[in-house]
Design an enzyme around this catalytic site. Sequence first.
Site, short mmCIF file in Angstrom:
data_model
loop_
_atom_site.label_atom_id
_atom_site.label_comp_id
_atom_site.label_asym_id
_atom_site.label_seq_id
_atom_site.Cartn_x
_atom_site.Cartn_y
_atom_site.Cartn_z
NE ARG A 41 -4.33 -1.53 1.82
CZ ARG A 41 -5.30 -1.74 2.69
NH1 ARG A 41 -5.14 -1.43 3.96
NH2 ARG A 41 -6.44 -2.27 2.29
CE LYS A 202 -17.87 -18.12 8.72
NZ LYS A 202 -17.89 -17.05 9.70
N GLY A 358 -7.82 -8.59 -0.56
CA GLY A 358 -7.93 -9.52 0.56
C GLY A 358 -6.95 -10.68 0.48
N GLY A 381 -12.12 -5.06 1.60
CA GLY A 381 -13.55 -4.73 1.72
C GLY A 381 -14.03 -3.83 0.59
#
Length: 401
Positions: A41, A202, A358, A381
């Site tokens: 970043r 998930k 992610g 996100g």
Amino acid sequence: MATKKSVGSLKEADLKGKKVFVRVDLNVPLDDNLKITDDTRVRAAVPTIKYLKDHGAKVILSSHLGRPKGVTPKYSLKPLVPRLSELLGAEVKMANDCIGEEVEKLVAEIPEGGVLLLENVRFYKEEEKNDPDFAKKLASLADLYVNDAFGTAHRAHASTEGVAKYLKPAVAGFLMQKELDFLVGAVSNPTKPFAAIVGGSKVSSKIGVIESLLNKVDILILGGGMIFTFYKAQGLSVGSSLVEEDKLDLATSLMEKAKSKGVALMLPSDVVVADKFAADANSKTVPSSSIPDGWMGLDIGPDSIKTFSEALDTTKTIIWNGPMGVFEMEKFAAGTDAIAKKLADLSAKGVTTIIGGGDSVAAVEKVGLADKMSHISTGGGASLELLEGKVLPGVLALNDA
Ligand SMILES: Nc1ncnc2c1ncn2[C@@H]1O[C@H](COP(=O)(O)OP(=O)(O)OP(=O)(O)O)[C@@H](O)[C@H]1O
Ligand SMILES: O=C(O)[C@H](O)COP(=O)(O)O
């Protein structure tokens, strides 16, 4: 998709001698000695800062780090200064605060082309509350607002959204623009055939992404922990694999939706199962239809890798979000590694490959293939929300959004 691709142009702005408030995302991982363990970043923030410096702007950098509750030394941005200075080839000054008299004094002293890094903006609770007075204080420091913090663009906070109401022009930085070009541009108008690979733990965290992508892709490949909910919905035994019982109907409806839309939804035909969730577990490869009781699926198997690779060979655009297995454990990393290698090979052949933030980014970096992809997102996100078709408040607040 609701978010516009173009959000105003930094290149048109008059910068010489101007104080520019630049929101960057320097939320990087630090170890116990406050050493940066992944500077992606920081490197990604450099092109905009360099451009501003080179055009005689007085650069005020603002970022958060972690999720501090009040002033917390371990979340200070001070450890970022040496790396930033090194990458910019110039000394970066650091303020002990992000608003107030002391900061105003330091801002007044910034020379043309100079850079001042403000302290963690989340040391004030007003930041996350998007408090207007706090946003006004930040705005009062500068003549122009540049938002380059793509990783935080899904947060409507004072430094990412509120400040743009009081400080105009408010434009996107180069990193922000690049992220939007790939994640909005390439996904809404892809060169076809277009495939998405969605993994991760998930189904529940990826429902929005899967539903949104089903309207756009030709092929949808699923991997990771979520596949067992799909298998169970199909009536298969899944042993002790991760299953979300309350998402079985949803899995069925997603499979039906894929069918009705003519999307090829591909689930792994074989899986690597383990007798416990541990790096030293006993493991074996079994067909997806024969997962033994007491065993849990932790990776996709070799047949699946082959089938997925063949399907990907037919595509021109691929977006990937979420690992194929528990890639943090060597024994269960083969599926994720193989997909990363496949995408790197296809990139070299001209296929557009986008890694949507992610854990999939961490997985690609682990195998040293990050620079082979067309685009690696700096937002976890934020990229997920964009792929779901949501509007990012940090983008919407900018000039012509
Ligand atoms: N079969 C599996 N069983 C259990 N966990 C799994 C399985 N396959 C993958 N995982 C875990 O899923 C996690 C990643 O899931 P997550 O949904 O957070 O992915 P991501 O979208 O890449 O990350 P982020 O949410 O940060 O964008 C990894 O830690 C991985 O170990
Ligand atoms: O790491 C991130 O996803 C961004 O920096 C945003 O951080 P947050 O989830 O604490 O808002």
